[in-house]
Design a protein around this motif. Structure first.
Motif, PDB file in Angstrom:
ATOM      1  N   ILE A  37       0.836  -1.200   0.000  1.00 10.78           N
ATOM      2  CA  ILE A  37       0.000   0.000   0.000  1.00 10.78           C
ATOM      3  C   ILE A  37       0.874   1.255   0.000  1.00 10.78           C
ATOM      4  O   ILE A  37       0.603   2.222  -0.714  1.00 10.78           O
ATOM      5  CB  ILE A  37      -0.936  -0.007   1.221  1.00 10.78           C
ATOM      6  CG1 ILE A  37      -1.936  -1.171   1.111  1.00 10.78           C
ATOM      7  CG2 ILE A  37      -1.675   1.319   1.356  1.00 10.78           C
ATOM      8  CD1 ILE A  37      -2.844  -1.316   2.303  1.00 10.78           C
ATOM      9  N   MET A  38       1.937   1.238   0.789  1.00  9.38           N
ATOM     10  CA  MET A  38       2.800   2.415   0.880  1.00  9.38           C
ATOM     11  C   MET A  38       3.518   2.704  -0.429  1.00  9.38           C
ATOM     12  O   MET A  38       3.700   3.865  -0.797  1.00  9.38           O
ATOM     13  CB  MET A  38       3.824   2.221   2.005  1.00  9.38           C
ATOM     14  CG  MET A  38       3.242   2.200   3.407  1.00  9.38           C
ATOM     15  SD  MET A  38       2.252   3.668   3.806  1.00  9.38           S
ATOM     16  CE  MET A  38       3.436   4.983   3.517  1.00  9.38           C
ATOM     17  N   THR A  39       3.950   1.661  -1.160  1.00 10.33           N
ATOM     18  CA  THR A  39       4.616   1.914  -2.444  1.00 10.33           C
ATOM     19  C   THR A  39       3.663   2.577  -3.427  1.00 10.33           C
ATOM     20  O   THR A  39       4.075   3.428  -4.221  1.00 10.33           O
ATOM     21  CB  THR A  39       5.162   0.610  -3.054  1.00 10.33           C
ATOM     22  OG1 THR A  39       4.099  -0.347  -3.156  1.00 10.33           O
ATOM     23  CG2 THR A  39       6.281   0.047  -2.223  1.00 10.33           C
ATOM     24  N   ALA A  40       2.381   2.194  -3.377  1.00 12.98           N
ATOM     25  CA  ALA A  40       1.409   2.843  -4.258  1.00 12.98           C
ATOM     26  C   ALA A  40       1.192   4.293  -3.846  1.00 12.98           C
ATOM     27  O   ALA A  40       1.116   5.186  -4.699  1.00 12.98           O
ATOM     28  CB  ALA A  40       0.089   2.077  -4.229  1.00 12.98           C
ATOM     29  N   LEU A  41       1.099   4.540  -2.534  1.00 12.08           N
ATOM     30  CA  LEU A  41       0.894   5.914  -2.055  1.00 12.08           C
ATOM     31  C   LEU A  41       2.080   6.802  -2.390  1.00 12.08           C
ATOM     32  O   LEU A  41       1.913   7.979  -2.731  1.00 12.08           O
ATOM     33  CB  LEU A  41       0.655   5.910  -0.542  1.00 12.08           C
ATOM     34  CG  LEU A  41      -0.661   5.290  -0.059  1.00 12.08           C
ATOM     35  CD1 LEU A  41      -0.689   5.242   1.467  1.00 12.08           C
ATOM     36  CD2 LEU A  41      -1.843   6.070  -0.598  1.00 12.08           C
ATOM     37  N   ILE A  42       3.288   6.248  -2.299  1.00 11.95           N
ATOM     38  CA  ILE A  42       4.495   7.022  -2.601  1.00 11.95           C
ATOM     39  C   ILE A  42       4.749   7.067  -4.098  1.00 11.95           C
ATOM     40  O   ILE A  42       5.107   8.106  -4.667  1.00 11.95           O
ATOM     41  CB  ILE A  42       5.709   6.428  -1.867  1.00 11.95           C
ATOM     42  CG1 ILE A  42       5.529   6.542  -0.354  1.00 11.95           C
ATOM     43  CG2 ILE A  42       6.994   7.119  -2.300  1.00 11.95           C
ATOM     44  CD1 ILE A  42       6.602   5.824   0.451  1.00 11.95           C
ATOM     45  N   GLY A  43       4.563   5.926  -4.762  1.00  8.26           N
ATOM     46  CA  GLY A  43       4.928   5.825  -6.171  1.00  8.26           C
ATOM     47  C   GLY A  43       3.998   6.562  -7.104  1.00  8.26           C
ATOM     48  O   GLY A  43       4.438   7.109  -8.126  1.00  8.26           O
ATOM     49  N   ALA A  44       2.696   6.605  -6.789  1.00  9.74           N
ATOM     50  CA  ALA A  44       1.739   7.235  -7.697  1.00  9.74           C
ATOM     51  C   ALA A  44       2.044   8.715  -7.941  1.00  9.74           C
ATOM     52  O   ALA A  44       2.154   9.147  -9.092  1.00  9.74           O
ATOM     53  CB  ALA A  44       0.314   7.044  -7.189  1.00  9.74           C
ATOM     54  N   PRO A  45       2.195   9.539  -6.884  1.00 16.46           N
ATOM     55  CA  PRO A  45       2.507  10.951  -7.153  1.00 16.46           C
ATOM     56  C   PRO A  45       3.873  11.150  -7.799  1.00 16.46           C
ATOM     57  O   PRO A  45       4.050  12.061  -8.609  1.00 16.46           O
ATOM     58  CB  PRO A  45       2.462  11.594  -5.757  1.00 16.46           C
ATOM     59  CG  PRO A  45       2.586  10.477  -4.788  1.00 16.46           C
ATOM     60  CD  PRO A  45       1.970   9.293  -5.455  1.00 16.46           C
ATOM     61  N   VAL A  46       4.838  10.303  -7.455  1.00 12.14           N
ATOM     62  CA  VAL A  46       6.156  10.401  -8.097  1.00 12.14           C
ATOM     63  C   VAL A  46       6.043  10.125  -9.587  1.00 12.14           C
ATOM     64  O   VAL A  46       6.633  10.825 -10.422  1.00 12.14           O
ATOM     65  CB  VAL A  46       7.158   9.431  -7.435  1.00 12.14           C
ATOM     66  CG1 VAL A  46       8.461   9.381  -8.226  1.00 12.14           C
ATOM     67  CG2 VAL A  46       7.432   9.860  -5.998  1.00 12.14           C
ATOM     68  N   PHE A  47       5.264   9.102  -9.952  1.00 13.06           N
ATOM     69  CA  PHE A  47       5.114   8.765 -11.357  1.00 13.06           C
ATOM     70  C   PHE A  47       4.400   9.888 -12.110  1.00 13.06           C
ATOM     71  O   PHE A  47       4.767  10.227 -13.240  1.00 13.06           O
ATOM     72  CB  PHE A  47       4.355   7.451 -11.499  1.00 13.06           C
ATOM     73  CG  PHE A  47       4.229   6.988 -12.919  1.00 13.06           C
ATOM     74  CD1 PHE A  47       5.353   6.610 -13.639  1.00 13.06           C
ATOM     75  CD2 PHE A  47       2.995   6.923 -13.537  1.00 13.06           C
ATOM     76  CE1 PHE A  47       5.247   6.189 -14.944  1.00 13.06           C
ATOM     77  CE2 PHE A  47       2.886   6.498 -14.840  1.00 13.06           C
ATOM     78  CZ  PHE A  47       4.008   6.126 -15.555  1.00 13.06           C
ATOM     79  N   VAL A  48       3.373  10.473 -11.493  1.00  8.64           N
ATOM     80  CA  VAL A  48       2.675  11.597 -12.130  1.00  8.64           C
ATOM     81  C   VAL A  48       3.640  12.752 -12.359  1.00  8.64           C
ATOM     82  O   VAL A  48       3.636  13.393 -13.425  1.00  8.64           O
ATOM     83  CB  VAL A  48       1.481  12.044 -11.261  1.00  8.64           C
ATOM     84  CG1 VAL A  48       0.884  13.346 -11.781  1.00  8.64           C
ATOM     85  CG2 VAL A  48       0.414  10.957 -11.241  1.00  8.64           C
ATOM     86  N   TRP A  49       4.492  13.011 -11.369  1.00 14.20           N
ATOM     87  CA  TRP A  49       5.464  14.092 -11.517  1.00 14.20           C
ATOM     88  C   TRP A  49       6.440  13.798 -12.649  1.00 14.20           C
ATOM     89  O   TRP A  49       6.769  14.687 -13.447  1.00 14.20           O
ATOM     90  CB  TRP A  49       6.223  14.279 -10.198  1.00 14.20           C
ATOM     91  CG  TRP A  49       7.306  15.314 -10.268  1.00 14.20           C
ATOM     92  CD1 TRP A  49       7.162  16.669 -10.250  1.00 14.20           C
ATOM     93  CD2 TRP A  49       8.714  15.071 -10.380  1.00 14.20           C
ATOM     94  NE1 TRP A  49       8.391  17.282 -10.340  1.00 14.20           N
ATOM     95  CE2 TRP A  49       9.359  16.331 -10.412  1.00 14.20           C
ATOM     96  CE3 TRP A  49       9.492  13.915 -10.441  1.00 14.20           C
ATOM     97  CZ2 TRP A  49      10.728  16.459 -10.528  1.00 14.20           C
ATOM     98  CZ3 TRP A  49      10.870  14.041 -10.543  1.00 14.20           C
ATOM     99  CH2 TRP A  49      11.469  15.295 -10.585  1.00 14.20           C
ATOM    100  N   LEU A  50       6.895  12.543 -12.739  1.00 16.84           N
ATOM    101  CA  LEU A  50       7.825  12.179 -13.807  1.00 16.84           C
ATOM    102  C   LEU A  50       7.188  12.358 -15.181  1.00 16.84           C
ATOM    103  O   LEU A  50       7.819  12.842 -16.114  1.00 16.84           O
ATOM    104  CB  LEU A  50       8.271  10.713 -13.635  1.00 16.84           C
ATOM    105  CG  LEU A  50       9.222  10.414 -12.489  1.00 16.84           C
ATOM    106  CD1 LEU A  50       9.404   8.906 -12.328  1.00 16.84           C
ATOM    107  CD2 LEU A  50      10.562  11.089 -12.711  1.00 16.84           C
ATOM    108  N   VAL A  51       5.924  11.940 -15.300  1.00 13.13           N
ATOM    109  CA  VAL A  51       5.235  12.072 -16.578  1.00 13.13           C
ATOM    110  C   VAL A  51       5.047  13.547 -16.938  1.00 13.13           C
ATOM    111  O   VAL A  51       5.230  13.956 -18.096  1.00 13.13           O
ATOM    112  CB  VAL A  51       3.875  11.335 -16.533  1.00 13.13           C
ATOM    113  CG1 VAL A  51       3.058  11.648 -17.773  1.00 13.13           C
ATOM    114  CG2 VAL A  51       4.085   9.842 -16.407  1.00 13.13           C
ATOM    115  N   ARG A  52       4.710  14.370 -15.952  1.00 17.11           N
ATOM    116  CA  ARG A  52       4.522  15.814 -16.214  1.00 17.11           C
ATOM    117  C   ARG A  52       5.827  16.462 -16.616  1.00 17.11           C
ATOM    118  O   ARG A  52       5.831  17.376 -17.445  1.00 17.11           O
ATOM    119  CB  ARG A  52       3.933  16.502 -14.989  1.00 17.11           C
ATOM    120  CG  ARG A  52       2.459  16.178 -14.761  1.00 17.11           C
ATOM    121  CD  ARG A  52       1.921  16.920 -13.550  1.00 17.11           C
ATOM    122  NE  ARG A  52       1.995  18.361 -13.746  1.00 17.11           N
ATOM    123  CZ  ARG A  52       1.071  19.082 -14.375  1.00 17.11           C
ATOM    124  NH1 ARG A  52      -0.001  18.492 -14.859  1.00 17.11           N
ATOM    125  NH2 ARG A  52       1.203  20.381 -14.484  1.00 17.11           N
TER     126      ARG A  52
END
Length: 363
Positions: free
Chosen positions: A341-356
């Protein structure tokens, strides 16, 4: 294919060279100097070592680092703090192994599929492992993690083979689009079958729920040792495919022009991916975002060269998984939030930032 384009392609896939005209893109950057990339890799290793130590010290019962060191070097069975440290060692080792496997497999999977959104789900790994675990619980009455691991590994391997076989049908073989479509179709079918079983059996659902969340807590040496040989074999196979993935990234036609047997190259790499993903998923459950986010993140430091992307992913991915596990231990004391659960909570915003930012999606 013209002689000039073939020459440029050979330069792109060869060690120490680049396509003419690209050297000026990032002067003085880590992409231009292997020495800087090696320094970043060493820094990542140091961070990982620090987090491994923190994983042994942090928890509901926090311990000073001196006590951790004493427990590792001068273990006293009568000392309760030392016993706590030793109880956390399998969890920490599993975090290192599963994180490295997922990061390495995710990077290779993106290279094989030439799809920046590829992760263990695209080859049906998570769905195959989940259905096999549910079948083991429902049909064979399996109730322990040491029993889940074999069902999960077999299910992941079979699903990945089926996806590759379906995608290989037809004249063009296993193209990136066909791999993605076959994986999506198989995922939908397998999860539907799994839902049918879970809806009809509350006992199976109760047992499966613990594994499905994904995490490294509660695992012991039997789980770690059972998956270690498969992880080691998969890591060796994938780490040796850096030049192959560089060729595949140029497109199938250019890869063939460079002398690559594209089908065989994808098959060998897929074998390593199956070993890594199947083992990691079997041991820790389906952990999201590690194999997806980490390869994108490390490309900031490595550029598109898979000979660097793969070892970076191997080292940086456990940083994310162990960091997420450590945060999960203390964020809701005295309880814990599973690492999945924590990897999803941490990884999701990081991935969005990388894509942006637009810099991490290129392969």
């Amino acid at each position: 294919m013209t002689q000039s384009s073939t020459t440029a392609a050979r330069q792109a896939a060869s060690p120490g060279t680049s396509v003419p005209g690209t050297e000026a893109r990032a002067p003085g950057s880590a992409r231009a100097f292997p020495g800087k990339r090696a320094a970043w890799l060493l820094a990542a290793v140091v961070v990982l070592a620090v987090l491994a130590g923190a994983s042994l010290a942090v928890g509901a019962r926090g311990l000073p680092l001196g006590t951790v060191w004493d427990a590792l070097t001068q273990f006293d069975p009568a000392n309760g703090d030392h016993a706590v440290v030793h109880a956390r060692i399998p969890r920490t080792i599993l975090g290192l192994l599963a994180g490295g496997a997922l990061g390495l497999a995710g990077a290779a999977m993106q290279g094989v599929a030439r799809n920046p959104l590829a992760d263990p789900g695209i080859m049906g790994v998570n769905a195959g492992a989940a259905l096999a675990v549910v079948t083991g619980i429902y049909v064979f009455g399996v109730g322990s993690l040491s029993g889940y691991i074999w069902f999960a590994f077999i299910g992941a391997a079979v699903a990945a083979v089926v996806v590759y076989f379906i995608a290989s049908l037809g004249r063009d073989g296993a193209t990136p689009v066909k791999l993605a479509l076959a994986g999506a179709a198989l995922n939908a079918g397998l999860y539907s079958l799994m839902s049918v079983i879970l809806v009809s059996s509350q006992d199976t659902l109760d047992k499966f729920r613990f594994w499905q969340v994904g995490g490294i807590a509660g695992r012991d040496w039997s789980v770690v040792l059972a998956g270690l040989p498969f992880l080691a074999a998969g890591a060796v196979v994938v780490l040796l495919t850096g030049r192959i993935l560089n060729s595949l990234a140029l497109g199938d036609d250019i890869a063939r022009g460079l002398g690559q047997r594209v089908g065989l190259a994808r098959g060998i790499t897929a074998l390593g991916i199956v070993l890594l993903c199947g083992s990691a998923t079997a041991m820790a459950g389906p952990i999201a975002f590690v194999g997806l986010v980490i390869p994108h993140a490390v490309r900031f430091l490595t550029g598109p060269d898979y000979r660097w992307i793969l070892p970076f992913s191997l080292v940086v991915a456990p940083v994310l998984l162990l960091g997420a596990d450590i945060v999960g231990r203390v964020v809701l004391l005295p309880g814990e939030v599973p690492a999945g659960i924590m990897t999803a909570l941490i990884g999701a915003p990081v991935f969005v930032w990388l894509v942006r930012r637009g810099k991490g999606a290129g392969l």
